[in-house]
Scaffold this motif. Structure first.
Motif, PDB file in Angstrom:
ATOM      1  N   VAL A 120       9.935   5.707  -1.267  1.00  0.00           N
ATOM      2  CA  VAL A 120       9.793   7.143  -1.814  1.00  0.00           C
ATOM      3  C   VAL A 120       8.858   7.151  -2.832  1.00  0.00           C
ATOM      4  CG1 VAL A 120      10.806   9.406  -2.576  1.00  0.00           C
ATOM      5  CG2 VAL A 120      12.071   7.498  -1.102  1.00  0.00           C
ATOM      6  N   VAL A 121       7.527   7.805  -2.747  1.00  0.00           N
ATOM      7  CA  VAL A 121       6.734   8.103  -3.760  1.00  0.00           C
ATOM      8  C   VAL A 121       7.186   9.539  -4.131  1.00  0.00           C
ATOM      9  CG1 VAL A 121       4.257   8.341  -4.734  1.00  0.00           C
ATOM     10  CG2 VAL A 121       5.019   6.602  -3.207  1.00  0.00           C
ATOM     11  N   SER A 122       7.836   9.662  -5.310  1.00  0.00           N
ATOM     12  CA  SER A 122       8.437  11.094  -5.632  1.00  0.00           C
ATOM     13  C   SER A 122       7.634  11.975  -6.361  1.00  0.00           C
ATOM     14  CB  SER A 122       9.577  10.615  -6.543  1.00  0.00           C
ATOM     15  OG  SER A 122      10.330  12.055  -6.784  1.00  0.00           O
ATOM     16  N   HIS A 123       7.836  13.143  -6.196  1.00  0.00           N
ATOM     17  CA  HIS A 123       7.269  14.439  -6.898  1.00  0.00           C
ATOM     18  C   HIS A 123       7.887  14.042  -8.356  1.00  0.00           C
ATOM     19  CE1 HIS A 123       5.785  17.930  -8.045  1.00  0.00           C
ATOM     20  NE2 HIS A 123       6.910  18.851  -7.882  1.00  0.00           N
ATOM     21  N   PRO A 124       7.177  14.078  -9.582  1.00  0.00           N
ATOM     22  CA  PRO A 124       8.069  13.704 -10.605  1.00  0.00           C
ATOM     23  C   PRO A 124       9.267  14.394 -10.969  1.00  0.00           C
ATOM     24  CG  PRO A 124       5.298  13.591 -10.941  1.00  0.00           C
ATOM     25  CD  PRO A 124       5.909  14.213  -9.718  1.00  0.00           C
ATOM     26  N   PRO A 125       9.125  15.948 -10.700  1.00  0.00           N
ATOM     27  CA  PRO A 125      10.498  16.624 -10.951  1.00  0.00           C
ATOM     28  C   PRO A 125      11.951  16.281  -9.980  1.00  0.00           C
ATOM     29  CG  PRO A 125       8.751  18.082 -11.070  1.00  0.00           C
ATOM     30  CD  PRO A 125       8.109  16.838 -10.413  1.00  0.00           C
ATOM     31  N   ALA A 126      11.453  15.532  -8.925  1.00  0.00           N
ATOM     32  CA  ALA A 126      12.333  15.168  -7.837  1.00  0.00           C
ATOM     33  C   ALA A 126      12.975  13.873  -8.175  1.00  0.00           C
ATOM     34  CB  ALA A 126      11.912  15.331  -6.631  1.00  0.00           C
ATOM     35  N   GLU A 127      12.487  12.959  -9.119  1.00  0.00           N
ATOM     36  CA  GLU A 127      13.044  11.658  -9.460  1.00  0.00           C
ATOM     37  C   GLU A 127      14.462  11.599  -9.758  1.00  0.00           C
ATOM     38  OE1 GLU A 127      12.717   7.800 -12.523  1.00  0.00           O
ATOM     39  OE2 GLU A 127      11.252   9.521 -12.619  1.00  0.00           O
ATOM     40  N   GLY A 128      14.992  12.587 -10.450  1.00  0.00           N
ATOM     41  CA  GLY A 128      16.616  12.686 -10.680  1.00  0.00           C
ATOM     42  C   GLY A 128      17.407  12.679  -9.583  1.00  0.00           C
ATOM     43  N   PHE A 129      16.746  13.526  -8.636  1.00  0.00           N
ATOM     44  CA  PHE A 129      17.492  13.869  -7.270  1.00  0.00           C
ATOM     45  C   PHE A 129      17.575  12.385  -6.523  1.00  0.00           C
ATOM     46  CE2 PHE A 129      17.181  14.154  -2.755  1.00  0.00           C
ATOM     47  CZ  PHE A 129      18.330  14.839  -2.547  1.00  0.00           C
ATOM     48  N   TYR A 130      16.395  11.895  -6.457  1.00  0.00           N
ATOM     49  CA  TYR A 130      16.367  10.736  -5.587  1.00  0.00           C
ATOM     50  C   TYR A 130      17.377   9.557  -6.286  1.00  0.00           C
ATOM     51  CZ  TYR A 130      12.818  12.547  -2.558  1.00  0.00           C
ATOM     52  OH  TYR A 130      12.218  13.243  -1.915  1.00  0.00           O
ATOM     53  N   ARG A 131      17.358   9.531  -7.454  1.00  0.00           N
ATOM     54  CA  ARG A 131      18.160   8.332  -8.105  1.00  0.00           C
ATOM     55  C   ARG A 131      19.585   8.682  -8.129  1.00  0.00           C
ATOM     56  NH1 ARG A 131      14.911   6.284 -13.479  1.00  0.00           N
ATOM     57  NH2 ARG A 131      16.533   4.841 -13.323  1.00  0.00           N
ATOM     58  N   SER A 132      19.899  10.020  -8.170  1.00  0.00           N
ATOM     59  CA  SER A 132      21.440  10.527  -7.765  1.00  0.00           C
ATOM     60  C   SER A 132      21.884  10.168  -6.427  1.00  0.00           C
ATOM     61  CB  SER A 132      21.597  12.016  -8.141  1.00  0.00           C
ATOM     62  OG  SER A 132      20.995  12.781  -7.119  1.00  0.00           O
ATOM     63  N   VAL A 133      21.159  10.139  -5.584  1.00  0.00           N
ATOM     64  CA  VAL A 133      21.500   9.606  -4.008  1.00  0.00           C
ATOM     65  C   VAL A 133      21.285   8.275  -3.769  1.00  0.00           C
ATOM     66  CG1 VAL A 133      21.391  12.104  -3.268  1.00  0.00           C
ATOM     67  CG2 VAL A 133      19.160  10.804  -3.101  1.00  0.00           C
ATOM     68  N   GLY A 134      21.006   7.467  -4.499  1.00  0.00           N
ATOM     69  CA  GLY A 134      21.033   6.023  -4.368  1.00  0.00           C
ATOM     70  C   GLY A 134      19.565   5.280  -4.536  1.00  0.00           C
ATOM     71  N   ALA A 135      18.438   6.012  -4.757  1.00  0.00           N
ATOM     72  CA  ALA A 135      17.382   5.325  -4.671  1.00  0.00           C
ATOM     73  C   ALA A 135      17.053   4.667  -5.996  1.00  0.00           C
ATOM     74  CB  ALA A 135      16.259   6.369  -4.601  1.00  0.00           C
ATOM     75  N   LEU A 136      16.519   3.516  -5.916  1.00  0.00           N
ATOM     76  CA  LEU A 136      16.266   2.742  -6.956  1.00  0.00           C
ATOM     77  C   LEU A 136      14.641   2.673  -7.532  1.00  0.00           C
ATOM     78  CD1 LEU A 136      18.098  -0.545  -5.717  1.00  0.00           C
ATOM     79  CD2 LEU A 136      19.092   1.442  -7.338  1.00  0.00           C
ATOM     80  N   LEU A 137      14.557   3.065  -8.885  1.00  0.00           N
ATOM     81  CA  LEU A 137      13.131   2.757  -9.263  1.00  0.00           C
ATOM     82  C   LEU A 137      12.659   1.460  -9.327  1.00  0.00           C
ATOM     83  CD1 LEU A 137      11.152   4.811 -10.743  1.00  0.00           C
ATOM     84  CD2 LEU A 137      11.888   4.006 -13.078  1.00  0.00           C
ATOM     85  N   THR A 138      11.410   1.612  -8.702  1.00  0.00           N
ATOM     86  CA  THR A 138      10.606   0.277  -8.313  1.00  0.00           C
ATOM     87  C   THR A 138       9.284   0.202  -9.050  1.00  0.00           C
ATOM     88  OG1 THR A 138       9.652   0.970  -6.440  1.00  0.00           O
ATOM     89  CG2 THR A 138      11.643  -0.162  -6.210  1.00  0.00           C
ATOM     90  N   GLY A 139       8.953   1.362  -9.542  1.00  0.00           N
ATOM     91  CA  GLY A 139       7.426   1.339 -10.374  1.00  0.00           C
ATOM     92  C   GLY A 139       6.749   2.721 -10.330  1.00  0.00           C
ATOM     93  N   THR A 140       5.625   2.648 -10.311  1.00  0.00           N
ATOM     94  CA  THR A 140       4.779   3.846 -10.692  1.00  0.00           C
ATOM     95  C   THR A 140       3.762   3.925  -9.769  1.00  0.00           C
ATOM     96  OG1 THR A 140       5.508   4.259 -13.037  1.00  0.00           O
ATOM     97  CG2 THR A 140       3.543   5.490 -12.403  1.00  0.00           C
ATOM     98  N   ALA A 141       3.393   4.918  -8.790  1.00  0.00           N
ATOM     99  CA  ALA A 141       2.348   5.123  -8.031  1.00  0.00           C
ATOM    100  C   ALA A 141       1.311   5.758  -8.798  1.00  0.00           C
ATOM    101  CB  ALA A 141       2.672   5.951  -6.818  1.00  0.00           C
ATOM    102  N   SER A 142       0.099   5.279  -9.202  1.00  0.00           N
ATOM    103  CA  SER A 142      -0.846   5.941 -10.147  1.00  0.00           C
ATOM    104  C   SER A 142      -1.645   7.085  -9.554  1.00  0.00           C
ATOM    105  CB  SER A 142      -1.947   4.917 -10.278  1.00  0.00           C
ATOM    106  OG  SER A 142      -1.301   3.844 -10.980  1.00  0.00           O
ATOM    107  N   ALA A 143      -1.927   8.133 -10.300  1.00  0.00           N
ATOM    108  CA  ALA A 143      -2.791   9.179  -9.858  1.00  0.00           C
ATOM    109  C   ALA A 143      -3.840   8.749  -9.057  1.00  0.00           C
ATOM    110  CB  ALA A 143      -3.401   9.722 -11.175  1.00  0.00           C
TER     111      ALA A 143
END
Length: 166
Positions: A120-143
């Motif tokens: 998942v490449v997340s919209h920045p404000p949606a990161e918290g939602f994805y983490r709350s449903v089990g997604a793991l942060l793996t990095g950053t997709a550059s602009a």
């Protein structure tokens, strides 16, 4: 897997999107308050077309009691490479479990397709939602201007396979 939730207003069910849903899905994306302000340009011309719906695994959440079939939210799972490409919930319906229901359904679809992870490449404000449903942060997709002028969190859902009984 039972893909539904029941609230005081009725049952929300998940069904496969069809070509005639394209305009509804496009309106949901373009009208999302999460993309106001600095993010507006990203979705201003976005279109979910019938061809996209037919090519990918696109599912919608609808109110089972609504004969008009109002779309409350949707997601799109791309299999190659495995990615949750889109996930939107109608602004007025957020916080009621629809996003969680869509994610659980997506995981079930991914498992059935034999996937072991979904990016998942997340919209920045949606990161918290994805983490709350089990997604793991793996990095950053550059602009990638001009389409996307900001860095975005990159996450992944691990999809464990259910062992088969002998």
């Amino acid at each position: 897997m039972k893909s539904s939730i029941t609230s005081a207003r009725g049952e929300t069910v998940i069904r496969r999107a069809v070509a005639r849903d394209a305009k509804r899905l496009t309106r949901l994306v373009r009208g999302s308050r999460a993309y106001e302000g600095q993010y507006a340009a990203m979705v201003a011309d976005y279109r979910v077309g019938p061809d996209y719906i037919e090519t990918h695994r696109v599912f919608v959440a609808v109110d089972a009691d609504d004969c008009a079939g109002r779309v409350l939210g949707f997601y799109a799972l791309v299999l190659m490479p495995a990615e949750l490409d889109l996930l939107f919930v109608e602004d007025g319906r957020q916080g009621r479990g629809i996003g969680r229901l869509l994610v659980e359904h997506m995981k079930s679809e991914a498992r059935a397709a034999g996937l072991d992870r979904v990016r998942v490449v997340s919209h920045p404000p949606a990161e918290g939602f994805y983490r709350s449903v089990g997604a793991l942060l793996t990095g950053t997709a550059s602009a990638n201007p001009p389409a996307v002028a900001w860095d975005r969190p990159e996450l992944e859902f691990l999809i464990p396979q259910v062992p088969t009984s002998l």
